[in-house]
Scaffold this motif. Structure first.
Motif, PDB file in Angstrom:
ATOM      1  N   GLY A 140      -3.463   2.646  12.258  1.00 24.46           N
ATOM      2  CA  GLY A 140      -3.623   1.989  10.967  1.00 24.46           C
ATOM      3  C   GLY A 140      -2.550   0.964  10.699  1.00 24.46           C
ATOM      4  N   ALA A 141      -2.345   0.689   9.413  1.00 27.45           N
ATOM      5  CA  ALA A 141      -1.407  -0.358   8.994  1.00 27.45           C
ATOM      6  C   ALA A 141      -0.496   0.173   7.905  1.00 27.45           C
ATOM      7  N   THR A 142       0.749  -0.321   7.939  1.00 28.15           N
ATOM      8  CA  THR A 142       1.754   0.076   6.962  1.00 28.15           C
ATOM      9  C   THR A 142       2.514  -1.160   6.501  1.00 28.15           C
ATOM     10  N   ILE A 143       2.727  -1.257   5.196  1.00 23.88           N
ATOM     11  CA  ILE A 143       3.600  -2.286   4.642  1.00 23.88           C
ATOM     12  C   ILE A 143       4.947  -1.621   4.394  1.00 23.88           C
ATOM     13  N   LEU A 144       5.998  -2.233   4.928  1.00 26.71           N
ATOM     14  CA  LEU A 144       7.361  -1.720   4.764  1.00 26.71           C
ATOM     15  C   LEU A 144       8.044  -2.474   3.638  1.00 26.71           C
ATOM     16  N   THR A 145       8.733  -1.736   2.788  1.00 26.76           N
ATOM     17  CA  THR A 145       9.463  -2.324   1.679  1.00 26.76           C
ATOM     18  C   THR A 145      10.873  -1.737   1.645  1.00 26.76           C
ATOM     19  N   PRO A 146      11.879  -2.524   1.256  1.00 26.09           N
ATOM     20  CA  PRO A 146      13.244  -2.006   1.259  1.00 26.09           C
ATOM     21  C   PRO A 146      13.510  -0.936   0.197  1.00 26.09           C
ATOM     22  N   ASN A 147      12.715  -0.948  -0.878  1.00 24.29           N
ATOM     23  CA  ASN A 147      12.829   0.105  -1.893  1.00 24.29           C
ATOM     24  C   ASN A 147      11.526   0.189  -2.676  1.00 24.29           C
ATOM     25  N   ASP A 148      11.355   1.300  -3.365  1.00 23.55           N
ATOM     26  CA  ASP A 148      10.091   1.564  -4.049  1.00 23.55           C
ATOM     27  C   ASP A 148       9.763   0.556  -5.137  1.00 23.55           C
ATOM     28  N   GLY A 149      10.780  -0.057  -5.731  1.00 15.47           N
ATOM     29  CA  GLY A 149      10.545  -1.012  -6.808  1.00 15.47           C
ATOM     30  C   GLY A 149      10.242  -2.419  -6.342  1.00 15.47           C
ATOM     31  N   TYR A 150      10.462  -2.681  -5.050  1.00 18.41           N
ATOM     32  CA  TYR A 150      10.283  -4.036  -4.529  1.00 18.41           C
ATOM     33  C   TYR A 150       8.903  -4.156  -3.883  1.00 18.41           C
ATOM     34  N   PHE A 151       7.990  -4.833  -4.585  1.00 20.27           N
ATOM     35  CA  PHE A 151       6.617  -4.988  -4.102  1.00 20.27           C
ATOM     36  C   PHE A 151       6.021  -6.277  -4.665  1.00 20.27           C
ATOM     37  N   PRO A 152       6.658  -7.437  -4.386  1.00 16.93           N
ATOM     38  CA  PRO A 152       6.176  -8.700  -4.971  1.00 16.93           C
ATOM     39  C   PRO A 152       4.807  -9.084  -4.420  1.00 16.93           C
ATOM     40  N   GLU A 153       3.932  -9.465  -5.318  1.00 15.18           N
ATOM     41  CA  GLU A 153       2.540  -9.725  -4.931  1.00 15.18           C
ATOM     42  C   GLU A 153       2.404 -10.804  -3.861  1.00 15.18           C
ATOM     43  N   ALA A 154       3.203 -11.857  -3.906  1.00 19.49           N
ATOM     44  CA  ALA A 154       3.096 -12.928  -2.911  1.00 19.49           C
ATOM     45  C   ALA A 154       3.459 -12.405  -1.524  1.00 19.49           C
ATOM     46  N   SER A 155       4.471 -11.570  -1.451  1.00 13.94           N
ATOM     47  CA  SER A 155       4.870 -10.996  -0.162  1.00 13.94           C
ATOM     48  C   SER A 155       3.844  -9.975   0.328  1.00 13.94           C
ATOM     49  N   VAL A 156       3.281  -9.216  -0.591  1.00 12.81           N
ATOM     50  CA  VAL A 156       2.221  -8.265  -0.223  1.00 12.81           C
ATOM     51  C   VAL A 156       1.039  -9.032   0.349  1.00 12.81           C
ATOM     52  N   LEU A 157       0.659 -10.110  -0.316  1.00  9.03           N
ATOM     53  CA  LEU A 157      -0.435 -10.946   0.181  1.00  9.03           C
ATOM     54  C   LEU A 157      -0.144 -11.415   1.601  1.00  9.03           C
ATOM     55  N   HIS A 158       1.060 -11.895   1.834  1.00 12.08           N
ATOM     56  CA  HIS A 158       1.446 -12.390   3.153  1.00 12.08           C
ATOM     57  C   HIS A 158       1.266 -11.292   4.211  1.00 12.08           C
ATOM     58  N   GLU A 159       1.752 -10.096   3.921  1.00  9.16           N
ATOM     59  CA  GLU A 159       1.635  -8.998   4.888  1.00  9.16           C
ATOM     60  C   GLU A 159       0.176  -8.573   5.069  1.00  9.16           C
ATOM     61  N   LEU A 160      -0.594  -8.601   4.010  1.00  2.00           N
ATOM     62  CA  LEU A 160      -2.021  -8.260   4.116  1.00  2.00           C
ATOM     63  C   LEU A 160      -2.762  -9.257   5.001  1.00  2.00           C
ATOM     64  N   LEU A 161      -2.386 -10.517   4.929  1.00  2.00           N
ATOM     65  CA  LEU A 161      -3.022 -11.523   5.786  1.00  2.00           C
ATOM     66  C   LEU A 161      -2.701 -11.252   7.257  1.00  2.00           C
ATOM     67  N   HIS A 162      -1.469 -10.830   7.543  1.00  2.00           N
ATOM     68  CA  HIS A 162      -1.138 -10.423   8.915  1.00  2.00           C
ATOM     69  C   HIS A 162      -1.994  -9.218   9.324  1.00  2.00           C
ATOM     70  N   ILE A 163      -2.055  -8.223   8.462  1.00  2.00           N
ATOM     71  CA  ILE A 163      -2.814  -7.004   8.762  1.00  2.00           C
ATOM     72  C   ILE A 163      -4.277  -7.337   9.002  1.00  2.00           C
ATOM     73  N   ARG A 164      -4.837  -8.204   8.179  1.00  2.00           N
ATOM     74  CA  ARG A 164      -6.238  -8.579   8.358  1.00  2.00           C
ATOM     75  C   ARG A 164      -6.466  -9.233   9.717  1.00  2.00           C
ATOM     76  N   ARG A 165      -5.555 -10.128  10.106  1.00  2.00           N
ATOM     77  CA  ARG A 165      -5.714 -10.786  11.410  1.00  2.00           C
ATOM     78  C   ARG A 165      -5.661  -9.776  12.552  1.00  2.00           C
ATOM     79  N   PHE A 166      -4.738  -8.830  12.492  1.00  2.71           N
ATOM     80  CA  PHE A 166      -4.583  -7.883  13.588  1.00  2.71           C
ATOM     81  C   PHE A 166      -5.670  -6.810  13.584  1.00  2.71           C
TER      82      PHE A 166
END
Length: 169
Positions: free
Chosen positions: A48-74
């Motif tokens: 599967g796929a995992t998004i890594l974040t440095p802490n639980d409070g850090y989850f900026p939508e633009a960065s999440v989008l970026h990682e999701l686009l990588h996940i979608r490609r792979f």
């Protein structure tokens, strides 16, 4: 993806999460990795796929989008990745690091235009990021092979993604 993270995302990114999870028949996990620098990353494997974040409070939508686009490609588009095979006898950490760096940079040729299409304001972020990297070049150190490689990658990236005279110059 757990609801606590979904709730932080706008609807169109939430829909992207749903489409990816439906296709891979698995939840996208979010994992806190405090050893990470202050940005997100993703890991993808046969489980599967995992998004890594440095802490639980850090989850900026633009960065999440970026990682999701990588996940979608792979995971959805099955785009191959560049890596060192386990059986390669001349493996060394520098080779693996270099190939990972190359793979990520090549991925950005596709990911960044998609990201900017979703979020046009991200163009300014990427413009600034590339400018900062270019400004750090030591133009007097012509023996630095990594710098030459970076210059080539950024030159191609700028021409492919931005196509603007100011940044190209």
């Amino acid at each position: 993806m757990k609801q606590e993270y979904i709730n932080r995302l706008p609807q169109e990114i939430h829909l992207l999460v749903q489409k990816i999870e439906c296709h891979i028949d698995s939840e996208i996990n979010v994992k806190v990795d405090e050893s990470r620098p202050h940005r997100l990353a993703c890991e993808v494997d046969k489980h599967g796929a995992t998004i890594l974040t440095p802490n639980d409070g850090y989850f900026p939508e633009a960065s999440v989008l970026h990682e999701l686009l990588h996940i979608r490609r792979f995971c959805v588009n099955n785009v191959p990745r560049i890596f060192v095979c386990d059986s390669y006898q001349n493996w060394n950490p520098e080779l693996e690091s270099g190939l990972t760096y190359l793979d990520t940079n090549l991925e950005h040729f596709v990911i960044v235009p998609e990201e900017i299409e979703y979020r046009p304001d991200r163009k300014e972020y990427w413009d600034s990021r590339i400018c900062n990297k270019i400004e750090k070049f030591d133009l007097l150190n012509r023996d630095n092979q990594n710098q030459g490689f970076d210059a080539l990658i950024y030159w191609a990236f700028i021409h492919h993604v931005f196509q603007e005279d100011d940044l190209i110059n």
